[in-house]
Design a protein around this motif. Sequence first.
Motif, mmCIF file in Angstrom:
data_model
loop_
_atom_site.group_PDB
_atom_site.id
_atom_site.type_symbol
_atom_site.label_atom_id
_atom_site.label_comp_id
_atom_site.label_asym_id
_atom_site.label_seq_id
_atom_site.Cartn_x
_atom_site.Cartn_y
_atom_site.Cartn_z
ATOM 1 N N TRP A 249 -13.893 -13.154 -32.781
ATOM 2 C CA TRP A 249 -12.875 -12.678 -32.562
ATOM 3 C C TRP A 249 -11.387 -13.241 -32.060
ATOM 4 O O TRP A 249 -10.067 -12.078 -32.289
ATOM 5 C CB TRP A 249 -13.559 -10.792 -31.793
ATOM 6 C CG TRP A 249 -14.100 -10.069 -32.557
ATOM 7 C CD1 TRP A 249 -15.240 -10.467 -31.546
ATOM 8 C CD2 TRP A 249 -13.826 -9.491 -33.388
ATOM 9 N NE1 TRP A 249 -15.920 -9.258 -32.851
ATOM 10 C CE2 TRP A 249 -15.149 -9.009 -33.721
ATOM 11 C CE3 TRP A 249 -12.671 -9.070 -34.427
ATOM 12 C CZ2 TRP A 249 -15.315 -7.804 -34.743
ATOM 13 C CZ3 TRP A 249 -13.116 -7.817 -35.224
ATOM 14 C CH2 TRP A 249 -14.177 -7.884 -35.370
ATOM 15 N N ILE A 250 -11.021 -14.294 -31.009
ATOM 16 C CA ILE A 250 -9.958 -15.292 -30.982
ATOM 17 C C ILE A 250 -9.314 -15.148 -32.405
ATOM 18 O O ILE A 250 -8.367 -15.935 -31.958
ATOM 19 C CB ILE A 250 -10.252 -15.996 -29.967
ATOM 20 C CG1 ILE A 250 -11.131 -17.022 -30.584
ATOM 21 C CG2 ILE A 250 -11.217 -15.242 -28.207
ATOM 22 C CD1 ILE A 250 -11.138 -18.393 -29.261
ATOM 23 N N ASN A 251 -10.644 -15.664 -33.305
ATOM 24 C CA ASN A 251 -9.588 -16.009 -34.475
ATOM 25 C C ASN A 251 -9.369 -14.988 -35.566
ATOM 26 O O ASN A 251 -10.184 -13.727 -36.279
ATOM 27 C CB ASN A 251 -10.520 -16.849 -35.070
ATOM 28 C CG ASN A 251 -9.978 -18.119 -36.012
ATOM 29 O OD1 ASN A 251 -10.063 -17.651 -37.247
ATOM 30 N ND2 ASN A 251 -10.103 -19.400 -36.226
ATOM 31 N N ARG A 252 -8.478 -14.610 -36.313
ATOM 32 C CA ARG A 252 -8.212 -14.176 -37.062
ATOM 33 C C ARG A 252 -9.196 -14.084 -38.907
ATOM 34 O O ARG A 252 -8.865 -13.246 -39.865
ATOM 35 C CB ARG A 252 -6.672 -14.321 -37.900
ATOM 36 C CG ARG A 252 -6.266 -13.663 -36.738
ATOM 37 C CD ARG A 252 -4.309 -14.425 -37.708
ATOM 38 N NE ARG A 252 -3.730 -13.052 -38.164
ATOM 39 C CZ ARG A 252 -3.289 -12.416 -38.539
ATOM 40 N NH1 ARG A 252 -2.471 -11.920 -37.563
ATOM 41 N NH2 ARG A 252 -2.930 -11.279 -39.691
ATOM 42 N N LYS A 253 -9.927 -15.550 -38.727
ATOM 43 C CA LYS A 253 -11.420 -15.912 -39.494
ATOM 44 C C LYS A 253 -11.997 -14.207 -39.840
ATOM 45 O O LYS A 253 -12.780 -14.015 -40.840
ATOM 46 C CB LYS A 253 -11.707 -17.061 -40.061
ATOM 47 C CG LYS A 253 -10.814 -18.229 -40.118
ATOM 48 C CD LYS A 253 -11.781 -19.341 -40.088
ATOM 49 C CE LYS A 253 -10.826 -20.419 -40.601
ATOM 50 N NZ LYS A 253 -11.847 -21.772 -40.207
ATOM 51 N N ILE A 254 -12.336 -13.755 -38.973
ATOM 52 C CA ILE A 254 -12.719 -12.370 -38.581
ATOM 53 C C ILE A 254 -12.815 -11.376 -39.343
ATOM 54 O O ILE A 254 -13.934 -10.790 -39.721
ATOM 55 C CB ILE A 254 -12.967 -12.166 -37.330
ATOM 56 C CG1 ILE A 254 -14.266 -11.258 -36.429
ATOM 57 C CG2 ILE A 254 -11.844 -11.231 -36.295
ATOM 58 C CD1 ILE A 254 -15.421 -12.161 -36.821
ATOM 59 N N PRO B 248 -7.908 -11.820 -24.040
ATOM 60 C CA PRO B 248 -7.772 -10.480 -24.497
ATOM 61 C C PRO B 248 -6.759 -9.904 -25.406
ATOM 62 O O PRO B 248 -7.223 -8.745 -26.562
ATOM 63 C CB PRO B 248 -8.125 -10.141 -23.163
ATOM 64 C CG PRO B 248 -8.671 -11.402 -21.725
ATOM 65 C CD PRO B 248 -7.700 -12.480 -22.353
ATOM 66 N N TYR B 249 -5.714 -10.102 -25.305
ATOM 67 C CA TYR B 249 -4.958 -9.563 -26.360
ATOM 68 C C TYR B 249 -5.219 -10.249 -27.688
ATOM 69 O O TYR B 249 -4.736 -9.514 -28.778
ATOM 70 C CB TYR B 249 -3.462 -10.032 -25.729
ATOM 71 C CG TYR B 249 -2.956 -9.362 -24.192
ATOM 72 C CD1 TYR B 249 -2.835 -7.929 -23.911
ATOM 73 C CD2 TYR B 249 -3.014 -10.078 -23.116
ATOM 74 C CE1 TYR B 249 -3.038 -7.603 -23.293
ATOM 75 C CE2 TYR B 249 -2.665 -9.634 -22.119
ATOM 76 C CZ TYR B 249 -2.668 -8.173 -21.691
ATOM 77 O OH TYR B 249 -1.536 -7.558 -20.783
ATOM 78 N N MET B 250 -5.535 -11.677 -28.100
ATOM 79 C CA MET B 250 -5.491 -11.917 -29.303
ATOM 80 C C MET B 250 -7.263 -11.760 -29.965
ATOM 81 O O MET B 250 -6.869 -10.675 -30.673
ATOM 82 C CB MET B 250 -5.727 -13.677 -29.219
ATOM 83 C CG MET B 250 -4.426 -14.301 -28.136
ATOM 84 S SD MET B 250 -4.828 -15.981 -27.854
ATOM 85 C CE MET B 250 -6.103 -16.710 -29.310
ATOM 86 N N ALA B 251 -7.379 -10.992 -29.253
ATOM 87 C CA ALA B 251 -9.004 -10.424 -29.693
ATOM 88 C C ALA B 251 -8.287 -8.570 -29.924
ATOM 89 O O ALA B 251 -9.686 -8.406 -31.133
ATOM 90 C CB ALA B 251 -10.560 -10.398 -28.133
ATOM 91 N N ALA B 252 -8.052 -8.176 -28.982
ATOM 92 C CA ALA B 252 -7.486 -6.370 -29.246
ATOM 93 C C ALA B 252 -6.757 -6.665 -30.507
ATOM 94 O O ALA B 252 -7.036 -5.697 -31.681
ATOM 95 C CB ALA B 252 -7.158 -6.626 -27.850
ATOM 96 N N HIS B 253 -5.729 -7.720 -30.519
ATOM 97 C CA HIS B 253 -5.314 -7.422 -32.003
ATOM 98 C C HIS B 253 -6.110 -7.288 -32.643
ATOM 99 O O HIS B 253 -5.502 -6.606 -33.901
ATOM 100 C CB HIS B 253 -4.014 -9.324 -31.580
ATOM 101 C CG HIS B 253 -3.445 -8.705 -32.462
ATOM 102 N ND1 HIS B 253 -1.511 -7.157 -32.863
ATOM 103 C CD2 HIS B 253 -2.539 -9.066 -33.830
ATOM 104 C CE1 HIS B 253 -1.029 -7.157 -33.706
ATOM 105 N NE2 HIS B 253 -1.629 -8.678 -34.181
#
Length: 512
Positions: free
Chosen positions: A160-165, A228-233
């Motif tokens: 979830w920290i990567n936009r590929k998700i 945490p902010y990256m994953a939530a985004h």
Amino acid sequence: MEAAKSVLGLSLFSIFQLNLVVSAADIYSRNDFPPGFVFGASTSAFQYEGAATEDGRTPSIWDNFTHPGNMHGANADIASDGYHKYKEDVQLMAHTGLDAYRFSISWSRLIPNGRGPVNMKGLQYYNNLINELIRNGIQPHVTLLHADLPQALEDEYGGWINRKILRDFTAYADVCFREFGDRVLHWTTLNEPNVFVLGGYDIGFLPPQRCSASSPLNCSKGNSSTEPYMAAHNILLAHAAVAKLYKKQYQDKQHGFIGLNLCSYWFVPLTNTTKDVIATQRANDFYIDWYMHPLVYGDYPSSMKKVAGSRMPPFSNYESKQVKGSFDFIGLNFYLTMYVKDYPSSLEMEHRDVLADMALELLLFQYNASTFEYPILPWGLKRFLEHFKEAYGNPPIYIHENGQRTRRNSSLEDWPRVEYLNAYIGSVLDAIRNGSNTRGYFTWSFVDVFEMLDGYESSYGLYYVDMDDPDLRRYPKLSAKWYSEFLKGKSMDRNGVIQLNDTSFLDAQFTH
């Protein structure tokens, strides 16, 4: 059966009588709820299915987390064995009188590598489960991801920290909509991302166990200040992408609904001082508005942006429009009401994580640590639902989880759970009478499952699962009796005595 009875110290053929006093002044029944209101119960794939390595399933991040023995030495390789016992459990659901069953799909069972070919055995299992529910008149309410991300995607690019998700989650959802959407009308994209993000990327006590090296848990990787902010985004963007796909390609044909689930609390200032009142609003901002504000208004709360600064990823104009309004309903998991105390000194830290950004302390109301039981404070749920109505335009709400925690082998006479359900279902009715657009209530959980905070140490189930029985036989608790009586129309006195003198319901279960 005799072994299970002796372990629990319970004579199942005794006469049950419950003296129950709760804070309300009327009698209610399910007939007092609006037409179409749905009552059900919940589980999740990882916690319920078991069969961890069968028929092509590959590990999720939860499998890898539990196998070193992080959960009191327990894992969910077998869990409640729902993979093999779903037909038996659906019969119990029908006997209990459920309108609906909320469950999740295991991404790594359906698409073992996270992307690519569909596992036909996994596809068959979910088709069989859904068809069995439909045959018994039970609505399937499906969650696409209940925290159990395929380990393959975590290993490949960090999950979830990567936009590929976004691409992979949308492709997975597309398979689910295409294969099951002709029978599933209620879709939830993710379960409790607010807890998942804090536990998995800030504190690090939940998978994928990412946190700063300075964290008390000393994670081997991660950054509690930014991730945490990256994953939530990325979670919000992925939810919006999946909702867009559903609304564009499936909703007109399948006539279903899509939403997001959040873990919710009612926060109360510890004192009536201005600083604790402001801290309470800050708690709402960080636990609920972090997700609801973008979903309703297209951006994060200003208070969060001010505190987090450049660590909080911004929405582009396009992303803001995609996220805003990307839901037909909101699912809420509610268990607790908590006090909030201001803790401003945490803002003085040079390298802050999300918890430090909150600048507050959360304190439980009276909690019975010896029995694991939650305090019964139904007014908290009522006030939270009314707050939700005022703050977010009164969207449709489903209570996806609500239930009482007890020690696993305490007793089949689970009086605290009966009292809890009686009180909180009554509070939902009170909120509806005050205008809340709540449309369904699911208790957690239908049967005892692997609990994600303490494995098999505690339970929430209406039905006990005997882990010492090779067949994992199910036994109804008193709460199953109470819920069944309620679902079949019996009136409940919220200010007096409920008598459950008939044991035929319990006895009948042991003939299966």
